[in-house]
Scaffold this motif. Structure first.
Motif, mmCIF file in Angstrom:
data_model
loop_
_atom_site.group_PDB
_atom_site.id
_atom_site.type_symbol
_atom_site.label_atom_id
_atom_site.label_comp_id
_atom_site.label_asym_id
_atom_site.label_seq_id
_atom_site.Cartn_x
_atom_site.Cartn_y
_atom_site.Cartn_z
ATOM 1 N N THR A 114 0.820 -1.218 0.000
ATOM 2 C CA THR A 114 0.000 0.000 0.000
ATOM 3 C C THR A 114 0.847 1.259 0.000
ATOM 4 O OG1 THR A 114 -0.118 -0.179 2.411
ATOM 5 C CG2 THR A 114 -1.959 -1.098 1.154
ATOM 6 N N ARG A 121 -4.578 -7.945 6.077
ATOM 7 C CA ARG A 121 -5.040 -8.037 4.690
ATOM 8 C C ARG A 121 -6.053 -6.955 4.341
ATOM 9 N NH1 ARG A 121 -1.196 -10.375 4.230
ATOM 10 N NH2 ARG A 121 -1.033 -8.601 2.834
ATOM 11 N N ARG A 122 -6.225 -5.990 5.230
ATOM 12 C CA ARG A 122 -7.154 -4.898 4.932
ATOM 13 C C ARG A 122 -6.632 -4.081 3.752
ATOM 14 N NH1 ARG A 122 -10.548 -3.008 8.995
ATOM 15 N NH2 ARG A 122 -10.942 -4.605 10.569
ATOM 16 N N PRO A 123 -7.524 -3.514 2.927
ATOM 17 C CA PRO A 123 -7.054 -2.751 1.765
ATOM 18 C C PRO A 123 -6.478 -1.384 2.123
ATOM 19 C CG PRO A 123 -9.462 -2.782 1.860
ATOM 20 C CD PRO A 123 -8.985 -3.731 2.902
ATOM 21 N N ARG A 124 -6.961 -0.744 3.217
ATOM 22 C CA ARG A 124 -6.494 0.588 3.589
ATOM 23 C C ARG A 124 -5.422 0.499 4.677
ATOM 24 N NH1 ARG A 124 -10.091 3.242 6.337
ATOM 25 N NH2 ARG A 124 -9.304 5.325 5.849
ATOM 26 N N ARG A 160 -5.148 -1.350 8.415
ATOM 27 C CA ARG A 160 -4.071 -2.280 8.756
ATOM 28 C C ARG A 160 -3.401 -1.856 10.066
ATOM 29 N NH1 ARG A 160 -0.482 -4.189 3.591
ATOM 30 N NH2 ARG A 160 -2.152 -5.100 2.334
#
Length: 495
Positions: free
Chosen positions: A116, A161-164, A168
């Motif tokens: 990210t 594994r969170r997208p933001r 995380r």
């Protein structure tokens, strides 16, 4: 075998009896020459860690980091700092090691490149489940570049594994335990977090409309910033070009800030959780005079941290306050010497007697606290050799009887003087005519906090009471008191 936090502490200078805090943190957002501003902020926080320092910045294209052993002024002096560390976002760190050794790879801020984007992190405090988490992460195949508990937080962020990235970060926070204040920068944000109980301090400031985060308000004063508010216990602030967002990632809990910040760690000109450190320490001295009076001629502080309490003692007792001991501010950490004679010389390099004040007088020495007593023995001897007729000693804190696991480097319990001896025995060991400590109730009085509530204490005060505010998982495993966690660790390691 899992080592205890005390086992992980770096070796102490045998001539230096003062407790040490792990570090101070600082961060600025959208400020011209952010690294230079950060260096100034770190100068103000140098008292929180003199072992090492570092700065990380972001300039819109990439991250830049520098980490050094030694003082801020030595590491970041010179006009080319903003060339080496360009950008408008920056965080900084001053360090005294408690978790991890005294080596450059443990110096912060620490940086990681995630899918990210990049993140740089600086951490003040100590995680009480650091070893447990580290072993779990190693068993999963994670590779560590340091032995610092701060790196564990980066690995936990990467594992989510969170997208933001913010989500995380929150996932990582929910796995760690202990006392901490964190600052971090990404390519878009400055982030600040304070632990659920607010054990370690963190404040928000404003520099001409630009947000600042710092361990203490003295760092805001250094750069000409305005104090806005304390970051609250259990609060996470996200700062970006849209403003400041406040999140509450933890279950609600009552604050228990570290009371030792008021006794010793914070600078006297700082305001912590709304209280002036200087005024609180003067009140400690006043109460100490009420609780432990003595027939003396003069009140003398053990410099520098004993000065405000000695002022309060002298004012309450109606006695003259004199600088009977002079500190040499141009001496760094006392070097570790191989012989007793050389060690005595090292102490005298830092502190010198003012014979005109001491000779023939009944002297009341005021110190902020007494840990092992080694420094007190030498100070008392020095005052007697200067001709004092009597030497009395008072500690402006209660007896320290329990070690800390939240970022303060204190010896194990068997090396804490007050944990092993009565007040009368301590007076004999230190060779003083009388000895006295501030009571726990007196400390709470100085804090204007009312009586201590044993069922729900207002502060983190385990050094005096043994009442730890959180679970000490690593310690429990080390002592065989958490069989479930021990089995889980054994399974992960065997796997």
């Amino acid at each position: 075998m899992v080592k205890t936090p005390a086992d992980r502490w770096s070796p102490r200078d045998p001539d230096d009896d003062a407790p040490r805090l792990e570090c101070g943190v600082f961060g600025v957002f959208d400020v011209e020459d952010a690294s230079a501003v950060t260096a100034l902020g770190l100068h103000a926080l140098q008292h929180r860690g003199q072992e090492a320092c570092g700065i990380a910045s972001f300039d819109g294209n990439g991250f830049h980091t520098e980490r050094h052993m030694g003082y801020v002024g030595d590491a970041f002096a010179g006009g080319d700092l903003t060339t080496r560390l360009p950008g408008a976002f920056a965080i900084g760190h001053t360090r005294y090691s408690t978790a991890g050794g005294s080596v450059i790879r443990n110096v912060q801020p620490m940086f990681a490149d995630l899918d990210t984007g990049g993140i740089a992190l600086a951490h003040n405090g100590n995680l009480t489940n650091f070893l447990t988490l580290r072993q779990q992460l190693v068993a999963e195949g994670r590779i560590f570049q340091s032995t610092s508990d701060s790196e564990v937080i980066l690995h936990l962020i990467a594992r989510s594994r969170r997208p933001r990235l913010v989500d995380r970060f929150i996932d990582a926070l929910r796995e760690i335990e202990g006392g901490y204040a964190l600052v971090a920068i990404t390519n878009k944000k400055l982030i600040g977090v304070r632990d659920p109980l607010g054990i370690r301090p963190l404040v928000l400031g404003d520099l001409d409309g630009h947000p600042v985060l710092a361990s203490e308000t003295c760092a805001l004063d250094m750069i000409g910033a305005r104090f806005v508010r304390d970051i609250e216990h259990g609060e996470m602030v996200i700062i970006d070009h849209d403003g400041i967002q406040s999140l509450r990632p933890f279950p609600a809990a009552r604050a228990r800030p570290c009371i030792f910040e008021y006794v010793y760690f914070a600078r006297p000109d700082s305001v912590v959780n709304g209280k002036s450190i200087y005024e609180v320490r003067k009140r400690m001295g006043r109460r100490l005079a009420m609780e432990t009076p003595a027939n003396v001629d003069v009140v003398v502080p053990v410099p520098d941290s004993g000065v405000p309490a000695a002022l309060g003692f002298a004012q309450e007792a109606g006695l003259p306050f004199e600088m009977g001991i002079i500190r040499n501010h141009y001496v760094g950490r006392t070097f570790i010497q191989p012989t007793q004679g050389a060690r005595e010389t090292g102490v005298r390099m830092k502190l010198s007697p003012n014979r005109a004040v001491l000779a023939g007088k009944k002297v009341m020495l005021i110190d902020d606290s007494i840990v092992r007593g080694t420094n007190s023995i030498r100070v008392v001897r020095m005052v007697r050799e200067a001709g004092a007729a009597e030497v009395h000693l008072r500690s402006a804190s209660p007896p320290i009887q329990w070690p800390d696991f939240y970022g303060i480097d204190m010896p194990d319990r068997e090396n804490l003087l007050a944990a092993q001896h009565s007040v009368e025995d301590i007076a004999r060991i230190l060779n003083v005519d009388s000895m006295g400590f501030l009571s726990v109730d007196g400390l709470y009085w100085a804090m204007e906090a009312g009586a201590r509530d044993p069922a729900n204490p207002q502060f983190t005060d385990h050094y005096f009471t043994g009442d730890y505010p959180t679970r000490l998982l690593d310690r429990e495993i080390a002592e065989g008191r958490n069989a479930v966690a021990e089995r889980q660790l054994s399974f992960l390691v065997d796997a």
